[in-house]
Design a protein around this motif. Structure first.
Motif, short mmCIF file in Angstrom:
data_model
loop_
_atom_site.label_atom_id
_atom_site.label_comp_id
_atom_site.label_asym_id
_atom_site.label_seq_id
_atom_site.Cartn_x
_atom_site.Cartn_y
_atom_site.Cartn_z
N ASP A 240 0.83 -1.21 0.00
CA ASP A 240 0.00 0.00 0.00
C ASP A 240 0.86 1.25 0.00
N LEU A 241 1.95 1.22 0.77
CA LEU A 241 2.85 2.38 0.81
C LEU A 241 3.52 2.59 -0.54
N GLN A 242 3.92 1.49 -1.18
CA GLN A 242 4.60 1.62 -2.47
C GLN A 242 3.66 2.14 -3.56
N SER A 244 1.42 4.42 -2.94
CA SER A 244 1.01 5.77 -2.54
C SER A 244 1.98 6.80 -3.15
N PRO A 245 1.48 7.70 -4.03
CA PRO A 245 2.38 8.71 -4.62
C PRO A 245 3.06 9.59 -3.57
N GLU A 246 2.33 9.92 -2.50
CA GLU A 246 2.92 10.77 -1.46
C GLU A 246 4.09 10.06 -0.79
N PHE A 247 3.90 8.77 -0.50
CA PHE A 247 4.99 8.05 0.16
C PHE A 247 6.19 7.87 -0.77
N VAL A 248 5.92 7.59 -2.05
CA VAL A 248 7.03 7.42 -3.01
C VAL A 248 7.80 8.73 -3.13
N ALA A 249 7.08 9.85 -3.15
CA ALA A 249 7.76 11.15 -3.26
C ALA A 249 8.59 11.44 -2.01
N ASN A 257 14.69 4.23 -2.36
CA ASN A 257 13.64 3.74 -3.25
C ASN A 257 12.44 3.33 -2.41
N ALA A 258 11.27 3.27 -3.06
CA ALA A 258 10.02 3.06 -2.32
C ALA A 258 9.98 1.70 -1.63
N VAL A 259 10.59 0.67 -2.24
CA VAL A 259 10.53 -0.67 -1.64
C VAL A 259 11.29 -0.69 -0.31
N THR A 260 12.52 -0.18 -0.33
CA THR A 260 13.31 -0.16 0.90
C THR A 260 12.67 0.74 1.95
N ALA A 261 12.21 1.92 1.50
CA ALA A 261 11.61 2.86 2.45
C ALA A 261 10.36 2.28 3.10
N SER A 262 9.55 1.54 2.34
CA SER A 262 8.31 0.98 2.92
C SER A 262 8.62 -0.06 3.98
N THR A 263 9.61 -0.93 3.74
CA THR A 263 9.94 -1.95 4.76
C THR A 263 10.53 -1.30 6.01
N VAL A 264 11.38 -0.28 5.79
CA VAL A 264 11.95 0.42 6.96
C VAL A 264 10.85 1.12 7.74
#
Length: 441
Positions: A240-242, A244-249, A257-264
């Motif tokens: 869901d986070l990946q 989300s445009p706001e989260f990716v930005a 990158n969005a994958v690493t940031a979402s797991t962290v």
């Protein structure tokens, strides 16, 4: 007086330095390997700290030798399933009511048999009537209960085959898991706490195995060894986070990158929740330790006969702290099932959920709550990091060695040094700091 103040000051400084060292180890892990690994260790370390606090309450405060930790942790996991998973409507319609009625008959049979045995005068008549009540009750229980379980387990067994839970928020499962473990501990304690410590250890180990055997074989309750997957989360899902445009930005702004940031992000949320639980428990445990109740418990631990002569109800106090400590183990089990999102019965092993928890308490310092938390964090870090560090060290050592038996042997055993180093750590601590890294004050 001045000596006491100086000793307390030294202990506080030592505690601060050791926790700072633990924090540096986690930071180094994140820097040398990756942030996700550091957060995984931190989260399981915090859960292990809760288990270690529970064992420390029982052993450090009261001298109760409980090696059935695994059973109470598993009950906490069951609490997460029964609380958070959605109910299986088809299974309830197929046989849920029969199971409930069967369990009621079983419980009523036990109560009636006990009351009958207590109220009838001693003699053959009492034994015969009690036996007849048990036999009739058992037959009726089986007649109602077994068809119900068979009907439930026949409902889509590949994906459900159990009654499910209540569909409540998963965070509520944490107190539920603690209460379930505490309730079972009360029953166990009423039976076993009159035993000597070595017999108590054997009894708790056996009862833990019974708890696991029941959970593995009663599929209608928790799917047994088929596992329960998809326990709802209290934090967002990575996918869901990946999306989300706001989260990716936001992740791009941080250079991730969005994958690493979402797991962290997800693991960091768990870290904050688990840290809050550990801090609350630590404060409560310290307040209890320094209260008249805590001093009484330690007096009972040091000399039960003297405490009994002073009018203290030793067995009642033992039961209190056994229930509280087991409840903490159940709480940790519910937290772990929440983080994993599943209940895997085969993962409950005595090595992980009993031996290692005791190593945490001994290494950290029996009777010291801060020591239990430190031991939980440190020993879990070692448990995870010993393998990769050993492989790296062996790689450096064997780099200049010629090909041969010795090099091959060292390379082969490097991943299996975990138990050896755990034993070595335990020996070193017992030799040079027998009261643990943070001894009891």
């Amino acid at each position: 007086m001045s000596t006491h103040v100086q000793t307390t000051g030294n202990q506080s400084l030592r505690t601060l330095l050791l926790f700072l060292g633990m924090a540096l180890l986690l930071v180094w892990t994140g820097w040398a390997y990756n942030a996700n690994l550091a957060l995984i260790i931190l989260n399981m370390g915090l859960i292990s700290a809760v288990m270690a606090l529970g064992v420390n309450l029982q052993w450090g405060y009261a001298g109760l030798f409980n090696i059935g930790v695994m059973g109470f942790v598993a009950l906490g996991g069951l609490g997460a399933v029964l609380t958070a998973m959605p109910p299986t409507i088809d299974a309830w319609q197929a046989g849920g009511l029969r199971i409930v009625i069967g369990l009621f008959i079983g419980g009523a049979t036990i109560v009636i048999a006990v009351m009958t045995y207590q109220r009838l005068p001693t003699g053959p008549r009492r034994g015969l009537i009690t036996t007849a009540i048990v036999l009739v009750g058992y037959a009726l229980f089986r007649f109602v209960y077994v068809p119900g379980t068979q009907a439930v387990e026949a409902v889509n067994p590949s994906s459900t085959g159990y009654l499910g839970g209540l569909g409540l928020p998963v965070v509520l499962s944490w107190p539920v898991g603690a209460l379930m473990a505490a309730a079972v501990a009360w029953v166990i304690g009423k039976i076993t706490l009159g035993l000597r410590s070595d017999y108590l250890a054997i009894a708790t180990l056996g009862i833990a195995e019974i708890i696991l055997a029941v959970m593995k074989n009663e599929d209608w309750l928790s799917r047994g060894v088929k596992n329960v997957n998809g326990i709802p989360r209290p934090v967002p899902y990575e996918l869901d986070l990946q999306n989300s445009p706001e989260f990716v930005a936001a992740a791009a702004n941080l250079g991730m990158n969005a994958v690493t940031a979402s797991t962290v992000f997800v693991r960091l949320n768990y870290s904050l929740m688990f840290a809050a639980v550990v801090i609350v428990l630590l404060v409560l445990a310290q307040l209890a330790l320094n209260s008249p109740w805590g001093r009484m418990m330690r007096a009972i631990r040091d000399n039960e006969n003297a405490a009994g002569a002073m009018g203290k109800d030793v067995k009642k106090r033992h039961l209190q702290i056994f229930v509280i400590g087991s409840g903490l183990c159940g709480l940790a089990g519910a937290m772990m099932a929440t983080m994993d999102g599943q209940l895997v019965m085969s993962s409950y092993q005595p090595l992980r959920f009993t031996f290692l928890i005791w190593v945490m308490v001994i290494v950290g310092g029996s009777g010291n709550n801060f020591g239990a938390v430190l031991g939980g964090m440190l020993v879990w870090w070692l448990w995870v990091m010993v393998e990769p560090i050993s492989q790296q060290l062996v790689g450096y050592i064997t780099a200049a060695m010629p090909e041969g038996w010795l090099r091959g042997r060292l390379t082969d055993v490097a991943p299996h040094t975990r138990l050896f180093l755990m034993g070595l750590l335990l020996l070193l601590v017992l030799r040079f700091s027998p009261r643990g890294l943070l001894p009891e004050k």
